[in-house]
Structures are given as structure tokens and as C-alpha cells.
Enzyme design. Structure first.
Site, PDB file in Angstrom:
ATOM      1  N   LYS A  68       0.859  -1.197   0.000  1.00 22.71           N
ATOM      2  CA  LYS A  68       0.000   0.000   0.000  1.00 22.71           C
ATOM      3  C   LYS A  68       0.880   1.226   0.000  1.00 22.71           C
ATOM      4  O   LYS A  68       2.026   1.180   0.464  1.00 22.71           O
ATOM      5  CB  LYS A  68      -0.859   0.027   1.266  1.00 22.71           C
ATOM      6  CG  LYS A  68      -2.078   0.921   1.141  1.00 22.71           C
ATOM      7  CD  LYS A  68      -3.198   0.163   0.499  1.00 22.71           C
ATOM      8  CE  LYS A  68      -4.448   0.972   0.346  1.00 22.71           C
ATOM      9  NZ  LYS A  68      -5.599   0.106   0.057  1.00 22.71           N
ATOM     10  N   GLY A  70     -20.387   7.256   2.852  1.00 21.63           N
ATOM     11  CA  GLY A  70     -19.334   7.479   1.843  1.00 21.63           C
ATOM     12  C   GLY A  70     -19.932   7.420   0.455  1.00 21.63           C
ATOM     13  O   GLY A  70     -20.678   6.486   0.127  1.00 21.63           O
ATOM     14  N   GLY A 129     -18.046   8.008  -2.565  1.00 19.69           N
ATOM     15  CA  GLY A 129     -16.954   8.079  -3.547  1.00 19.69           C
ATOM     16  C   GLY A 129     -17.073   6.923  -4.520  1.00 19.69           C
ATOM     17  O   GLY A 129     -18.178   6.418  -4.763  1.00 19.69           O
ATOM     18  N   ASN A 130     -15.942   6.462  -5.032  1.00 25.67           N
ATOM     19  CA  ASN A 130     -15.967   5.401  -6.043  1.00 25.67           C
ATOM     20  C   ASN A 130     -16.659   4.133  -5.545  1.00 25.67           C
ATOM     21  O   ASN A 130     -17.431   3.516  -6.268  1.00 25.67           O
ATOM     22  CB  ASN A 130     -14.550   5.086  -6.536  1.00 25.67           C
ATOM     23  CG  ASN A 130     -14.556   3.986  -7.586  1.00 25.67           C
ATOM     24  OD1 ASN A 130     -15.380   3.996  -8.492  1.00 25.67           O
ATOM     25  ND2 ASN A 130     -13.684   3.016  -7.449  1.00 25.67           N
ATOM     26  N   ALA A 131     -16.427   3.780  -4.282  1.00 22.98           N
ATOM     27  CA  ALA A 131     -17.067   2.564  -3.776  1.00 22.98           C
ATOM     28  C   ALA A 131     -18.536   2.823  -3.427  1.00 22.98           C
ATOM     29  O   ALA A 131     -19.428   2.166  -3.957  1.00 22.98           O
ATOM     30  CB  ALA A 131     -16.304   2.057  -2.553  1.00 22.98           C
ATOM     31  N   GLY A 132     -18.790   3.802  -2.572  1.00 29.21           N
ATOM     32  CA  GLY A 132     -20.134   4.037  -2.052  1.00 29.21           C
ATOM     33  C   GLY A 132     -21.149   4.449  -3.107  1.00 29.21           C
ATOM     34  O   GLY A 132     -22.265   3.917  -3.157  1.00 29.21           O
TER      35      GLY A 132
HETATM   36  N1  GLU Z   1      -7.296   0.248  -3.251  1.00 29.39           N
HETATM   37  C1  GLU Z   1      -8.049  -0.933  -3.492  1.00 29.39           C
HETATM   38  C2  GLU Z   1      -8.112  -1.805  -2.260  1.00 29.39           C
HETATM   39  O1  GLU Z   1      -7.942  -1.350  -1.165  1.00 29.39           O
HETATM   40  C3  GLU Z   1      -7.583  -1.670  -4.738  1.00 29.39           C
HETATM   41  C4  GLU Z   1      -6.192  -2.188  -4.708  1.00 29.39           C
HETATM   42  C5  GLU Z   1      -5.693  -2.727  -6.047  1.00 29.39           C
HETATM   43  O2  GLU Z   1      -6.477  -2.769  -6.984  1.00 29.39           O
HETATM   44  O3  GLU Z   1      -4.520  -3.070  -6.111  1.00 29.39           O
HETATM   45  O4  GLU Z   1      -8.423  -2.966  -2.332  1.00 29.39           O
END
Ligand code: GLU
Length: 401
Positions: free
Chosen positions: A103, A208, A210-213
Site C-alpha cells: 500500500k 461514503g 466516492g468510487n465505492a459508495g
Molecule cells: N485500493 C483498493 C483496495 O484497497 C484496490 C487495490 C488494487 O487494486 O490493487 O483494495
């Protein structure tokens, strides 16, 4: 309150006991392989020089190259990135893809930067990590407040499209990657409601947008579910009659927030979490449900689309209230799963149809859910512990120590 990384390590300790994990494997997983902190000097539009701090944590690559997003957020620090990289290690293993956990992050509020400053920051971050990231070493992706466009800039800076995933289609991205986190969560949702026999008029609350919510809300809305409340970083709105998510999306695009959407009551984020509902989907940041508010949660099921939104103390409280938590490492694993598909397509010079991507995603999410459901039932443990046990056993079988 414990830090995110302390929470992550507490989850690891508990799960390793249940899994009867080899003690050397546990020891190895109690610290990341490597972490890097970099300073990124940027000439701002005003002419002033600013130096931003960035991180990359490579947690474990037993299953394959390190994999995980990069976030741009003012609260990002090394502890948070360590926790997130550990959860990526577990997540990739939960869905059985041949990738490890990593990360990254930069401590910055991207909302106050211009487009050209964001580009300089993105290039600056990658310049400092050359040789450390790459298609066979460590493959980053988007996370909170980073976009496909930023991934395209980063891939351009390193000169290899397979070194980053989550790119726009025209830069080598995969069809379906943009909606993959939410769609993967929806597949888990379908499985969960089948097992728990929840009906279409269940009341859903989404923290939330954003992209997920927002995408999760849209998929649920299109499937006929009733979403009674949503929130973003500015606050929350509720309507007992259910929200028209298409209209809320338009409203947010025009005004920058969901607040003041017609015929809704504005409430705080805290109040949203505590609403009387069937499903609470947490799609914002970590540490949202803690020992301070877990007792007030009224949902029957908590869906973690964000990473680490429920602390271990809160987990115990929710369990005692018989609230089912569908954990992040399963629920939001659709994003990294389609990132894996994108990486494969880039490496093999292929481009898969949307149908192919979504069919493969569905197979993986269904299979992972079933595996975790069985472990949870057989061992009489919660879904998070079951997901960890499943992931840790796979890592243990492959780790050379
Ligand atoms: N940021 C996303 C996660 O937390 C995707 C990570 C990725 O696609 O490598 O799962």
C-alpha cells in the site's frame, strides 16, 4: 483508541490462534517486508516550493508481487499505510489471486491542489520509488482520492503500463475496473441476503459516496433496493421513503455534495451510522465504528466496503448484538481482483470483454463467499475471522521459512 496497525495486528493474533498457524509464519507476518518514506518536493502554481511526505509499504509477497493502492489524504501516515498493506496481503489471499500485499500514500489534501500540482505530485512520488515498484515487484492502484487518470500519469512516469492498475481504458486499463469494488461487494451482498433471507424493501444506509459508495448505491438502486440515507465528507442526508440515487448522483455532480438534496433531512455522519436500518454499508475510511458508537448501531448487517472501518473492540460489541459484519477483506476484494485481471491483460497483451471480466469476478466473489461462510459455520466464528483463517492457511502453505 488503538491505531489502525495495532487493530490489524490484533486481528492477526486472534485469527492465527483459531487457524493454529505455524508460529514462524505468524512471526513473519507481524512486520512488513519493507517500508519506504519519501519526500516529494513540488513547485506549486504560486511559485512556492512545498515538500510532501509519501509512503510505500511492501508487506508480504509470499503469494506474488506486492499489490495495493496509493491514497492521497491529509490523515495518511505510516501506521495507516502499514495496516492497509497488511489487509491487502489478507485480501488477495482471501480471493485466491497470486498477489501479495502492499500500500502507498501521500499525506496531502488533494482537493486543494490544481490538476498540474496533482500531476507533479504523482510523478514525484513515482520518481522516488523507481526500482522499488514494477510489474513483477510491486503493482500499485487507485485508493482514496486517487483516480484512473493519476494511475495513467504514474504508469507513464515509470514507462510500463503493467506496473499500475486501475488505469483509464485508453491507457491500458481493464473494462469493469472502475465499478469492480462495488460490483464485487454487490455479489457478496446477493449471497448474504440469500443466506439471511433479507427482502428487497430492506432499508439500506451508505456511508461514503466516492468510487465505492456511490457505485454501490447505484447498483443496489438499479436492482430495486431502497437506500434511505447516504453521506459524503460534508455530511449526510436521510429520507424514510428512499432516495432516488440517479438524482442524488446528478445533484452531487452539480453541487459537489449530497447535502441539501430535495426532500431529505440533513444529519451528521455519526447520526447516519446509528440510523434504524437493515444494512449499513461503510464506504468511507477506517475506524468509523468504534467502542464509542458500536452499541448504538441498529443495522442487522454491516458491509465493509472501506478498509478497516470497524475496530476490533467494535467487532466484539457488534457480535454480542448479533449484528453480522461482512469484512472488508472479502467485501471490497472485487477491486483488486479486477486489478489482477488488468495486470494479466497488460502482461499478455490481451483485452477482455466486460462480460468476461464480470463473469470471472462473480465466480471469484461467490466462491470466496462460500469458502468463508463454510469456515464460519464449521468453526463457529465470525466472517472476519473466517476470512483471515482462509487467507492465512493459504499463505502458510506457500511461505518458505
Ligand atoms: N485500493 C483498493 C483496495 O484497497 C484496490 C487495490 C488494487 O487494486 O490493487 O483494495
Amino acid at each position: 483508541m488503538q491505531t489502525a496497525y495495532q487493530n490489524a495486528m490484533e486481528q492477526l493474533r486472534k485469527a492465527s490462534e483459531i487457524a493454529e498457524l505455524n508460529k514462524d509464519v505468524l512471526l513473519k507476518l507481524q512486520s512488513p517486508d519493507r517500508f519506504i518514506q519519501v519526500s516529494i518536493p513540488i513547485r506549486m502554481d504560486s511559485g512556492e516550493l512545498k515538500v510532501f511526505t509519501g509512503y510505500r509499504v511492501q508487506y508480504d509477497n509470499t503469494m506474488g508481487p506486492y499489490k495495493g493502492g496509493i491514497r492521497f489524504h491529509s490523515d495518511t501516515d505510516l501506521d495507516e499505510v502499514k495496516a492497509l498493506s497488511f489487509w491487502m496481503t489478507i485480501k488477495c489471499s482471501v480471493v485466491g489471486i497470486p498477489l501479495g500485499g502492499g500500500k502507498g500514500g501521500v499525506t496531502v489534501d488533494p482537493k486543494v491542489l490544481s490538476e498540474s500540482e496533482i500531476e507533479k505530485l504523482s510523478r514525484g512520488y513515482v520518481k522516488k520509488l523507481k526500482g522499488i515498484i514494477g510489474r513483477d515487484i510491486d503493482v500499485p492502484a487507485p485508493d482514496v482520492y486517487t483516480t484512473p487518470k493519476i494511475m495513467a500519469i504514474m504508469a507513464d512516469e515509470i514507462g510500463d503500463k503493467a506496473a499500475f492498475t486501475g488505469k483509464p481504458i485508453e491507457n491500458g486499463g481493464s473494462l469493469g475496473r472502475d465499478k469492480a469494488t462495488a460490483l464485487g461487494a454487490f455479489y457478496v451482498f446477493e449471497k448474504a441476503i440469500e443466506k439471511l433471507s433479507l427482502s428487497k424493501d430492506s432499508k439500506i444506509v451508505i456511508q461514503g459516496f466516492g468510487n465505492a459508495g456511490a457505485v454501490f448505491a447505484k447498483i443496489l438502486f438499479d436492482a430495486g433496493y431502497s437506500i434511505i440515507a447516504v453521506s459524503d465528507s460534508k455530511g449526510a442526508i436521510v429520507s424514510d421513503n428512499g432516495l432516488n440515487i440517479d438524482e442524488v448522483l446528478k445533484f452531487k455532480e452539480n453541487t459537489g455534495s449530497v447535502i441539501n438534496f430535495e426532500n431529505t433531512k440533513t444529519i451528521t455522519n455519526q447520526e447516519l451510522l446509528e440510523l434504524d436500518c437493515d444494512v449499513l454499508a461503510l464506504c468511507a475510511l477506517e475506524n468509523q465504528v468504534t467502542d464509542n458508537n458500536a452499541n448504538n448501531i441498529k443495522a442487522k448487517i454491516v458491509f465493509e466496503l472501506a478498509n478497516g472501518p470497524v475496530t476490533p473492540e467494535a467487532d466484539l460489541i457488534l457480535k454480542s448484538k448479533e449484528i453480522l459484519v461482512l469484512p472488508d477483506v472479502l467485501t471490497n476484494a472485487g477491486g483488486v481482483t479486477v486489478s489482477y485481471f488488468e495486470w494479466l491483460q497488460n502482461i499478455n497483451n490481451e483485452s477482455w470483454s466486460l462480460e468476461e471480466v464480470n463473469t470471472k469476478l462473480k465466480e471469484i466473489m461467490y466462491k470466496s463467499f462460500d469458502e468463508i461462510y463454510d469456515i464460519a459455520k464449521t468453526k463457529d466464528i465470525d466472517f472476519r475471522m473466517a476470512a483471515f483463517v482462509s487467507a492465512l492457511k493459504r499463505i502458510e502453505a506457500k511461505m518458505e521459512i
